[in-house]
Enzyme design. Structure first.
Site, PDB file in Angstrom:
ATOM      1  N   VAL A   5       0.874  -1.170   0.000  1.00 59.15           N
ATOM      2  CA  VAL A   5       0.000   0.000   0.000  1.00 59.15           C
ATOM      3  C   VAL A   5       0.910   1.218   0.000  1.00 59.15           C
ATOM      4  CG1 VAL A   5      -1.795   1.269   1.207  1.00 59.15           C
ATOM      5  CG2 VAL A   5      -1.801  -1.236   1.241  1.00 59.15           C
ATOM      6  N   ASP A  55       1.500   5.407  -0.523  1.00 56.49           N
ATOM      7  CA  ASP A  55       0.898   6.733  -0.511  1.00 56.49           C
ATOM      8  C   ASP A  55       1.656   7.656  -1.463  1.00 56.49           C
ATOM      9  OD1 ASP A  55      -1.129   6.165   1.386  1.00 56.49           O
ATOM     10  OD2 ASP A  55       0.359   6.279   2.984  1.00 56.49           O
ATOM     11  N   GLU A  56       0.904   8.411  -2.224  1.00 54.83           N
ATOM     12  CA  GLU A  56       1.428   9.229  -3.310  1.00 54.83           C
ATOM     13  C   GLU A  56       2.600  10.120  -2.885  1.00 54.83           C
ATOM     14  OE1 GLU A  56      -0.421  12.311  -6.621  1.00 54.83           O
ATOM     15  OE2 GLU A  56      -1.321  12.199  -4.637  1.00 54.83           O
ATOM     16  N   CYS A  64      10.478   6.870  -1.788  1.00 50.71           N
ATOM     17  CA  CYS A  64       9.153   6.464  -2.258  1.00 50.71           C
ATOM     18  C   CYS A  64       9.200   5.687  -3.577  1.00 50.71           C
ATOM     19  CB  CYS A  64       8.244   7.681  -2.370  1.00 50.71           C
ATOM     20  SG  CYS A  64       7.901   8.462  -0.779  1.00 50.71           S
ATOM     21  N   ASP A  93       1.240  13.677  10.493  1.00 51.69           N
ATOM     22  CA  ASP A  93       0.677  12.806   9.475  1.00 51.69           C
ATOM     23  C   ASP A  93      -0.842  12.923   9.510  1.00 51.69           C
ATOM     24  OD1 ASP A  93      -0.246  10.398   8.062  1.00 51.69           O
ATOM     25  OD2 ASP A  93       1.811   9.705   8.220  1.00 51.69           O
ATOM     26  N   ARG A 110      -2.785  10.988   7.086  1.00 48.98           N
ATOM     27  CA  ARG A 110      -3.279   9.994   6.123  1.00 48.98           C
ATOM     28  C   ARG A 110      -4.347   9.072   6.704  1.00 48.98           C
ATOM     29  NH1 ARG A 110       2.316   7.625   4.318  1.00 48.98           N
ATOM     30  NH2 ARG A 110       2.691   8.131   6.518  1.00 48.98           N
TER      31      ARG A 110
END
Length: 420
Positions: free
Chosen positions: A247, A249-250, A264, A333, A335
């Site tokens: 998973v 995250d952009e 990333c 954070d 998210r």
């Protein structure tokens, strides 16, 4: 009266969400979590027939603003309805038991990919129902996969990985659909407090949040998710088929442009290589890509934090990695990984045998959602860019671990939950 004094004809626009002629009349009720889609009811976010709406907000998330601009610019006819001919999914997803388990899925519509089929009667009666999920086939091609082939780590098989170096995937795009009672329970807050915060922190964008308690579903103006499946999507729901998953995250700067200040893109491409290899070995691979740029703090905030980190006395350091984010954004954070497992439940996932992630927040959210996790796969040290060493050191000090083993260090106790 001269022509200049003559008032121009006006179109009467109602600026309040509360109207005595709106409500259940003309709108199909939503019974969230019902196993039968006809009992559950369609998600109707039409903007032209307000008496037939049964949600707050409108489809397409943040792109709804662009649609409004297109209407204002007269490049789009207001009330246009999509022709859904031949748009049905290339691969069937579900239905799975998780779709009707209480509070299991609260942030997306599990029936969102098949509205043209299951809600034919509603569409024939004139309801403006839009898909919130689309499933298609594609090939993806990455230089890192070509490098893996050249190095002998991957071998084209003609099924998952083609001779030209492209990988065959099934991919799905998902727009958020929030069932507010379930969202509130997921975060252990009162629904009234959730509604008020959403109303106030968006500048009053959706008055229905506080005036229409009968509307329980919100189509929020936030980014969605894209799913990439390597192998047979039906195998995702089979715990006996080895599932390799990440998973992600952009991170536009790294994922697209190769910025070396973070890990990333290297971690994403490493996960894709692992997914391809796993699918070739008879398993299935999954990458979930979430539009949550800069820990959902946004790219502007992220770049401000970069500057603050680089310019601090003594230079960038692991000790201040998270602190500088909190100083700028007020929080480390946003998210909220608690919502992330919903997409896994939509896919029927019950066990992830190999989770390509070092994030405790993601791992904890997945396990808390009732999904078993086997091995955790860290990023190989050789893939960490030099400028991203600070990031890795900060994360390890904050409690990142793989295979269930935490690294040594007293910092673990103070900041174990931090994660990207």
């Amino acid at each position: 009266m001269s022509s200049i004094d003559t008032p121009a004809p006006t179109r009467h626009i109602r600026l309040t969400s509360h109207h005595p002629h709106e409500g259940a009349v003309g709108a199909a009720p939503i019974h969230w979590g019902a196993a039968d889609p006809l009992v559950r009811g369609p998600i109707v976010g039409t903007t032209t027939e307000r008496s037939r709406r049964n949600v707050i907000g409108t489809h397409s998330g943040s792109y709804g603003v662009y649609r409004a601009l297109a209407v204002a610019a007269k490049s789009l006819t207001r009330g246009h309805r999509p022709d859904l001919t031949n748009t049905s999914p290339t691969d069937a997803i579900g239905p799975y038991p998780q779709w009707s388990e209480p509070d299991r899925i609260v942030s997306l519509d599990p029936w969102g990919a098949v509205v043209a089929d299951v809600y034919k009667t509603f569409l024939a009666n004139g309801d403006d129902i839009r898909p919130t999920i689309a499933v298609t086939k594609a090939h993806i091609e990455l230089p890192e996969v070509h490098d893996a082939i050249a190095a002998g780590r991957l071998v084209p098989d003609g099924r998952v990985l083609l001779a030209n170096g492209s990988a065959v995937v099934t991919k799905a795009a998902l727009e958020p659909v929030w069932w507010l009672p379930g969202i509130a329970r997921r975060f252990n807050v009162a629904e009234s407090d959730l509604r008020r915060a959403l109303f106030e922190e968006t500048g009053g964008m959706y008055p229905e949040l506080v005036t229409r308690s009968d509307l329980e579903v919100l189509l929020p103006p936030v980014g969605g998710q894209t799913v990439y499946v390597f192998g047979n999507p039906r195998d995702l729901a089979d715990p006996d088929v080895t599932l390799t998953a990440r998973v992600h995250d952009e991170c536009n700067g790294s994922d697209v442009f190769g910025s070396d200040i973070c890990t990333c893109r290297p971690y994403l491409t490493h996960a894709i290589e692992e997914c391809i290899r796993g699918a070739q070995a008879g398993g299935v691979g999954l990458v979930v890509y979430c539009r949550k740029e800069g820990r959902a703090l946004g790219e502007v905030t992220k770049f401000l934090v970069y500057n603050a980190r680089k310019r601090q006395a003594g230079g960038d350091s692991a000790n201040n990695y998270f602190l500088r984010t909190e100083c700028v954004a007020g929080v480390q954070d946003m998210r909220f990984q608690q919502l992330m497992p919903d997409v896994l439940h939509w896919l029927g996932v019950r066990k992830i045998h190999r989770l390509v992630s070092m994030s405790n927040m993601k791992y904890d959210a997945i396990v808390a959602a009732g999904i078993e996790v086997g091995a955790r796969i860290p990023i190989p040290d050789g893939l960490v860019p030099a400028d991203a060493r600070v990031e890795i050191d900060a994360k390890v000090a904050a409690g990142y671990f793989s295979d269930g083993e935490a690294p040594d260090g007293a910092a673990l106790a103070s900041a174990k939950g931090r994660s990207l």
